[in-house]
Design a protein around this motif. Sequence first.
Motif, PDB file in Angstrom:
ATOM      1  N   ALA A 289      13.383 -10.136 -25.112  1.00 34.83           N
ATOM      2  CA  ALA A 289      12.874  -8.774 -24.934  1.00 34.83           C
ATOM      3  C   ALA A 289      13.845  -7.718 -25.445  1.00 34.83           C
ATOM      4  O   ALA A 289      13.417  -6.645 -25.899  1.00 34.83           O
ATOM      5  N   GLU A 290      15.147  -8.005 -25.418  1.00 31.04           N
ATOM      6  CA  GLU A 290      16.143  -7.000 -25.789  1.00 31.04           C
ATOM      7  C   GLU A 290      16.422  -6.948 -27.287  1.00 31.04           C
ATOM      8  O   GLU A 290      16.983  -5.972 -27.767  1.00 31.04           O
ATOM      9  N   GLN A 291      16.050  -7.975 -28.042  1.00 28.10           N
ATOM     10  CA  GLN A 291      16.360  -8.008 -29.474  1.00 28.10           C
ATOM     11  C   GLN A 291      15.169  -7.497 -30.290  1.00 28.10           C
ATOM     12  O   GLN A 291      14.026  -7.495 -29.834  1.00 28.10           O
ATOM     13  N   ASN A 292      15.467  -7.059 -31.511  1.00 27.03           N
ATOM     14  CA  ASN A 292      14.434  -6.549 -32.416  1.00 27.03           C
ATOM     15  C   ASN A 292      14.429  -7.267 -33.764  1.00 27.03           C
ATOM     16  O   ASN A 292      13.697  -6.861 -34.672  1.00 27.03           O
ATOM     17  N   GLU A 293      15.226  -8.320 -33.895  1.00 33.28           N
ATOM     18  CA  GLU A 293      15.339  -9.015 -35.176  1.00 33.28           C
ATOM     19  C   GLU A 293      14.200 -10.007 -35.387  1.00 33.28           C
ATOM     20  O   GLU A 293      13.797 -10.264 -36.524  1.00 33.28           O
ATOM     21  N   ILE A 294      13.695 -10.588 -34.315  1.00 37.12           N
ATOM     22  CA  ILE A 294      12.666 -11.623 -34.409  1.00 37.12           C
ATOM     23  C   ILE A 294      11.390 -11.134 -33.735  1.00 37.12           C
ATOM     24  O   ILE A 294      11.409 -10.715 -32.578  1.00 37.12           O
ATOM     25  N   ASP A 295      10.259 -11.207 -34.465  1.00 32.52           N
ATOM     26  CA  ASP A 295       8.962 -10.907 -33.867  1.00 32.52           C
ATOM     27  C   ASP A 295       8.532 -12.071 -32.981  1.00 32.52           C
ATOM     28  O   ASP A 295       8.881 -13.231 -33.239  1.00 32.52           O
ATOM     29  N   TYR A 296       7.757 -11.769 -31.962  1.00 30.77           N
ATOM     30  CA  TYR A 296       7.288 -12.813 -31.063  1.00 30.77           C
ATOM     31  C   TYR A 296       5.885 -12.502 -30.582  1.00 30.77           C
ATOM     32  O   TYR A 296       5.453 -11.341 -30.516  1.00 30.77           O
ATOM     33  N   GLY A 297       5.146 -13.555 -30.266  1.00 27.94           N
ATOM     34  CA  GLY A 297       3.780 -13.396 -29.801  1.00 27.94           C
ATOM     35  C   GLY A 297       3.287 -14.677 -29.160  1.00 27.94           C
ATOM     36  O   GLY A 297       4.025 -15.646 -28.989  1.00 27.94           O
ATOM     37  N   THR A 298       2.001 -14.692 -28.814  1.00 26.95           N
ATOM     38  CA  THR A 298       1.373 -15.852 -28.183  1.00 26.95           C
ATOM     39  C   THR A 298      -0.085 -15.910 -28.593  1.00 26.95           C
ATOM     40  O   THR A 298      -0.534 -15.116 -29.431  1.00 26.95           O
ATOM     41  N   VAL A 299      -0.826 -16.854 -28.023  1.00 26.44           N
ATOM     42  CA  VAL A 299      -2.240 -16.991 -28.351  1.00 26.44           C
ATOM     43  C   VAL A 299      -3.028 -15.879 -27.658  1.00 26.44           C
ATOM     44  O   VAL A 299      -2.929 -15.703 -26.440  1.00 26.44           O
ATOM     45  N   TYR A 300      -3.811 -15.148 -28.437  1.00 28.09           N
ATOM     46  CA  TYR A 300      -4.578 -14.039 -27.883  1.00 28.09           C
ATOM     47  C   TYR A 300      -5.680 -14.550 -26.960  1.00 28.09           C
ATOM     48  O   TYR A 300      -6.415 -15.483 -27.285  1.00 28.09           O
ATOM     49  N   SER A 306      -2.362 -13.670 -20.485  1.00 27.08           N
ATOM     50  CA  SER A 306      -2.762 -13.068 -19.209  1.00 27.08           C
ATOM     51  C   SER A 306      -1.606 -13.049 -18.215  1.00 27.08           C
ATOM     52  O   SER A 306      -1.473 -12.110 -17.420  1.00 27.08           O
ATOM     53  N   PHE A 307      -0.756 -14.088 -18.261  1.00 26.30           N
ATOM     54  CA  PHE A 307       0.392 -14.129 -17.354  1.00 26.30           C
ATOM     55  C   PHE A 307       1.311 -12.938 -17.587  1.00 26.30           C
ATOM     56  O   PHE A 307       1.724 -12.255 -16.631  1.00 26.30           O
ATOM     57  N   PHE A 308       1.643 -12.669 -18.831  1.00 23.63           N
ATOM     58  CA  PHE A 308       2.523 -11.539 -19.124  1.00 23.63           C
ATOM     59  C   PHE A 308       1.813 -10.209 -18.847  1.00 23.63           C
ATOM     60  O   PHE A 308       2.458  -9.227 -18.447  1.00 23.63           O
ATOM     61  N   LYS A 309       0.512 -10.171 -19.025  1.00 20.69           N
ATOM     62  CA  LYS A 309      -0.239  -8.940 -18.775  1.00 20.69           C
ATOM     63  C   LYS A 309      -0.252  -8.590 -17.290  1.00 20.69           C
ATOM     64  O   LYS A 309      -0.118  -7.410 -16.921  1.00 20.69           O
ATOM     65  N   LEU A 310      -0.406  -9.593 -16.434  1.00 19.83           N
ATOM     66  CA  LEU A 310      -0.514  -9.348 -14.996  1.00 19.83           C
ATOM     67  C   LEU A 310       0.821  -9.401 -14.263  1.00 19.83           C
ATOM     68  O   LEU A 310       0.879  -9.091 -13.067  1.00 19.83           O
ATOM     69  N   SER A 311       1.887  -9.797 -14.948  1.00 18.35           N
ATOM     70  CA  SER A 311       3.182  -9.959 -14.284  1.00 18.35           C
ATOM     71  C   SER A 311       3.756  -8.608 -13.855  1.00 18.35           C
ATOM     72  O   SER A 311       3.634  -7.602 -14.558  1.00 18.35           O
ATOM     73  N   LYS A 312       4.387  -8.603 -12.679  1.00 13.24           N
ATOM     74  CA  LYS A 312       5.057  -7.402 -12.161  1.00 13.24           C
ATOM     75  C   LYS A 312       6.553  -7.415 -12.450  1.00 13.24           C
ATOM     76  O   LYS A 312       7.249  -6.454 -12.114  1.00 13.24           O
ATOM     77  N   HIS A 317       6.752  -7.833 -18.284  1.00 14.00           N
ATOM     78  CA  HIS A 317       5.834  -6.739 -18.617  1.00 14.00           C
ATOM     79  C   HIS A 317       6.279  -6.035 -19.897  1.00 14.00           C
ATOM     80  O   HIS A 317       5.433  -5.577 -20.684  1.00 14.00           O
ATOM     81  N   LYS A 318       7.577  -5.956 -20.128  1.00 15.14           N
ATOM     82  CA  LYS A 318       8.087  -5.371 -21.372  1.00 15.14           C
ATOM     83  C   LYS A 318       7.681  -6.219 -22.569  1.00 15.14           C
ATOM     84  O   LYS A 318       7.311  -5.691 -23.630  1.00 15.14           O
ATOM     85  N   ILE A 319       7.726  -7.547 -22.412  1.00 17.92           N
ATOM     86  CA  ILE A 319       7.290  -8.448 -23.477  1.00 17.92           C
ATOM     87  C   ILE A 319       5.800  -8.247 -23.763  1.00 17.92           C
ATOM     88  O   ILE A 319       5.374  -8.201 -24.925  1.00 17.92           O
ATOM     89  N   TYR A 320       4.996  -8.098 -22.704  1.00 13.86           N
ATOM     90  CA  TYR A 320       3.565  -7.881 -22.902  1.00 13.86           C
ATOM     91  C   TYR A 320       3.296  -6.568 -23.630  1.00 13.86           C
ATOM     92  O   TYR A 320       2.470  -6.515 -24.565  1.00 13.86           O
ATOM     93  N   LYS A 321       3.976  -5.515 -23.256  1.00 10.31           N
ATOM     94  CA  LYS A 321       3.750  -4.217 -23.889  1.00 10.31           C
ATOM     95  C   LYS A 321       4.087  -4.268 -25.377  1.00 10.31           C
ATOM     96  O   LYS A 321       3.369  -3.698 -26.205  1.00 10.31           O
ATOM     97  N   LYS A 322       5.167  -4.975 -25.719  1.00  5.57           N
ATOM     98  CA  LYS A 322       5.539  -5.062 -27.130  1.00  5.57           C
ATOM     99  C   LYS A 322       4.542  -5.916 -27.897  1.00  5.57           C
ATOM    100  O   LYS A 322       4.176  -5.583 -29.043  1.00  5.57           O
ATOM    101  N   MET A 323       4.074  -7.024 -27.289  1.00  2.00           N
ATOM    102  CA  MET A 323       3.076  -7.851 -27.973  1.00  2.00           C
ATOM    103  C   MET A 323       1.763  -7.105 -28.118  1.00  2.00           C
ATOM    104  O   MET A 323       1.102  -7.184 -29.162  1.00  2.00           O
ATOM    105  N   ASN A 324       1.360  -6.365 -27.102  1.00  2.00           N
ATOM    106  CA  ASN A 324       0.088  -5.651 -27.141  1.00  2.00           C
ATOM    107  C   ASN A 324       0.123  -4.496 -28.129  1.00  2.00           C
ATOM    108  O   ASN A 324      -0.897  -4.187 -28.776  1.00  2.00           O
TER     109      ASN A 324
END
Length: 493
Positions: A289-300, A306-312, A317-324
């Motif tokens: 989450a802290e690096q910007n050199e490598i893009d990351y994602g998952t299966v839409y 959904s786990f990252f979307k609903l996580s508190k 949640h930062k990972i979800y916001k960047k992927m979204n």
Amino acid sequence: MLWKMTIGSRLITMKNNVKLLLSVTVLLSLATAQTGAMKRQDSLQELEQVREKRQLSNQTLRVTTILQSPFIMAKPSGGFEGFCIDLLQIFAERLKLRYEIKLVKDGFYGRRLENGKWTGMLGELMAEEADVAIAPLTITMERERAFSFTRPFMSVGISILIRKDSNNQGASLFQFLSPFSANTWLSLLIAYILTCFCLYLAARLSPNEWREPEVENTHFSLFDSFWFGVGALTLQGAGPHPRALSTRIIGVTWWLFGIVFLVAYITYFAASLNSEAQGPLIKSFADLAEQNEIDYGTVYGGSTFSFFKLSKIPIYHKIYKKMNSKSDSVLVHTMEEGIQRVLNSNYALIGESSTIDLAVAEHCNLMRVSNFAAIRGYGIATRLGDPLRDYLTHTLLELEESGQLQQLQAKWWKSSCSVEHSAEWSPLKVNQIGGTFLFLAIGLSLALVVACIELAVKSRKKADQDKSCCRIFTEELNLRFKGRSEANKKTKA
């Protein structure tokens, strides 16, 4: 009168016995009736189970699934194979089932839309287009509310798949120090200082090294001793060269000690340059989450998304916001697409560890980050209230207890990588090379003892009637360590 009273008491006793017999008879009849009712209930349950099994055996189950290696794979000759196909075949043999497999139409596992409808395999279950969904389908709270799941047939965690060369920070400015640990470098420095100081002492003590302290200076000053130590360690043979037995013992011991360390340094330095475990860029989800050199994602639309979307948890949640925010460029439709993207670009894929471990086993230039975000399970989904779920769960328990489930996993998760690819490198530690330090300590101690013996032999030869051997030995020590002027003053006194 007496016989009338006797007859009356006997009549009362008989009445009581009759009442007791009637009570026992009533109780026995009630118990028999209750037992019969229970037997009839058990018989009804058995008949119901037999009826359900006959219904299962008389119908053909419609199975919906999705292609994902090694769970479900298409054969070149037609049909399907994989872990879930073998599992489905075992269900069919034990439960006397017939089934037909079809791939999900939209290519999704299944998620709930805002209008309450479901997509993917779960949507086909809800629409009664399929009877069961067999796939690496993650059991979540939202899915459990709408569908019936069997017990998990596999436990997995959410992890990160990345290419090894992408997850390398590169050589640092002080890469040359990496072969040894900090304690090893410190021990080597202490050994060098101690050896040079012992050489300085032995050169002053030995009369074969410093023959005439009254008229000449020693060949091994403290500076010369340290210079000799550096030259010997680098195999340059810097002078002055030792002449006495004691100083030569120190020289030979230090040379052997240095050769061992030089060989170890070259070996470990080469290993550090070739090691993929040298300073990984990403070790956890926080690093991702802290690096910007490598893009990351998952299966839409998958459970991981959904786990990252609903996580508190803030990091997730930062990972979800960047992927979204970059969904068009970082989210993929299938795990196979994500794996190919990891292989061909600077990209990290987030997914279940089972699929990631298979990709690592097939592609030796990939690695899985050891950190997990969550531990979940894969289950088989049916509609709510379907009795098929209980039969499948019972069969899964039998497979787990007999070890067949573990055999299936071992069959489909085989690594094609050699052992060398999974070996990790670590710097040389002191305990791994402690024997060389012991060898050096013995050599230094022996050299100092020999130097003292050499001086004692000279003192014994110079001893006469006026001066004893011990007095001459003491004067030699004063002359060699306190200087000629101070020694002469003491001699005159």
